[in-house]
Design a protein around this motif. Sequence first.
Motif, mmCIF file in Angstrom:
data_model
loop_
_atom_site.group_PDB
_atom_site.id
_atom_site.type_symbol
_atom_site.label_atom_id
_atom_site.label_comp_id
_atom_site.label_asym_id
_atom_site.label_seq_id
_atom_site.Cartn_x
_atom_site.Cartn_y
_atom_site.Cartn_z
ATOM 1 N N GLY A 44 -6.332 -18.110 35.818
ATOM 2 C CA GLY A 44 -6.163 -16.685 35.566
ATOM 3 C C GLY A 44 -6.160 -16.353 34.089
ATOM 4 O O GLY A 44 -6.723 -15.331 33.664
ATOM 5 N N VAL A 45 -5.541 -17.206 33.277
ATOM 6 C CA VAL A 45 -5.534 -16.993 31.822
ATOM 7 C C VAL A 45 -6.955 -17.043 31.275
ATOM 8 O O VAL A 45 -7.361 -16.186 30.483
ATOM 9 C CB VAL A 45 -4.647 -18.058 31.127
ATOM 10 N N VAL A 46 -7.721 -18.036 31.692
ATOM 11 C CA VAL A 46 -9.094 -18.189 31.198
ATOM 12 C C VAL A 46 -9.955 -17.004 31.591
ATOM 13 O O VAL A 46 -10.704 -16.446 30.777
ATOM 14 C CB VAL A 46 -9.717 -19.499 31.732
ATOM 15 N N LEU A 47 -9.875 -16.600 32.845
ATOM 16 C CA LEU A 47 -10.695 -15.490 33.315
ATOM 17 C C LEU A 47 -10.309 -14.179 32.632
ATOM 18 O O LEU A 47 -11.169 -13.349 32.320
ATOM 19 C CB LEU A 47 -10.568 -15.356 34.833
ATOM 20 N N SER A 48 -9.007 -14.000 32.386
ATOM 21 C CA SER A 48 -8.565 -12.789 31.687
ATOM 22 C C SER A 48 -9.034 -12.773 30.242
ATOM 23 O O SER A 48 -9.461 -11.739 29.719
ATOM 24 C CB SER A 48 -7.039 -12.679 31.738
ATOM 25 N N ALA A 49 -8.971 -13.935 29.589
ATOM 26 C CA ALA A 49 -9.338 -14.007 28.169
ATOM 27 C C ALA A 49 -10.809 -13.710 27.946
ATOM 28 O O ALA A 49 -11.187 -13.169 26.896
ATOM 29 C CB ALA A 49 -9.007 -15.393 27.617
ATOM 30 N N GLY A 50 -11.650 -14.015 28.909
ATOM 31 C CA GLY A 50 -13.080 -13.825 28.723
ATOM 32 C C GLY A 50 -13.502 -12.375 28.614
ATOM 33 O O GLY A 50 -14.575 -12.081 28.083
#
Length: 232
Positions: free
Chosen positions: A110-116
């Motif tokens: 979730g962190v990775v997808l949000s950061a993108g």
Amino acid sequence: MRSEQVVGATSIALAASLLTQNAVLICAGAPGFGDPIEDVLAFHADNRGAVAIAVGSEALNLPLLLGLVTGLHGLVGRRGGLGADWSRLAVAAGAALSAIFALYSVLWIGVVLSAGDLAGPSPVLELAWQLHAAAFALALPALGTTFVGAALAAHASGLTAGWQRVLGLAGGGLLLAAGVAGLAIADGSALLFVGMPGYAAWLVWLLATGVRLLRARSAQAVTQRRVATPAA
């Protein structure tokens, strides 16, 4: 392949997977839980591949961990059941640890997808990162319990040396102590590092136990061949 060899190989494979996972993150410069959220955003936006490897490693770590603790429980049972209570504790704690790390990985995704999709930090990203840190903090006492149970069970059944029992008690104790500060760790506290020597001890124990089980089976096989072969 004998049961001892299977458990020994599983132990070494788990240690190798964990070492590789951590090496990838260290080389990529992964942020700590106490780093500014801007650094967290920048890392995850630029290093999606490294995180994908780390998260993907959990798909291997989970079956290896469960295979190790259940295999160890089987070995203890075949050696008369000494340490069976400790091995049951290790199995239960290992199952809980697997569930926690699954949650940890989901939150990290979730962190990775949000950061993108972000140009700057957002409350959603910060919350996902803190929940990810909280899951890691909760994993520490679960790992500590697994470590203590496995180390005591293996030693009681004669599978490991005395120093490995001491290592398990010391390393597991540090992990349990760090887990008490779960809230502080989720908020970025350096108390996380109290548990890191315990995590390193876990890796050492996995490697030492794996090698010992493989060598013990090899030595037994040599002895059996000598007994079966009559002297000239």
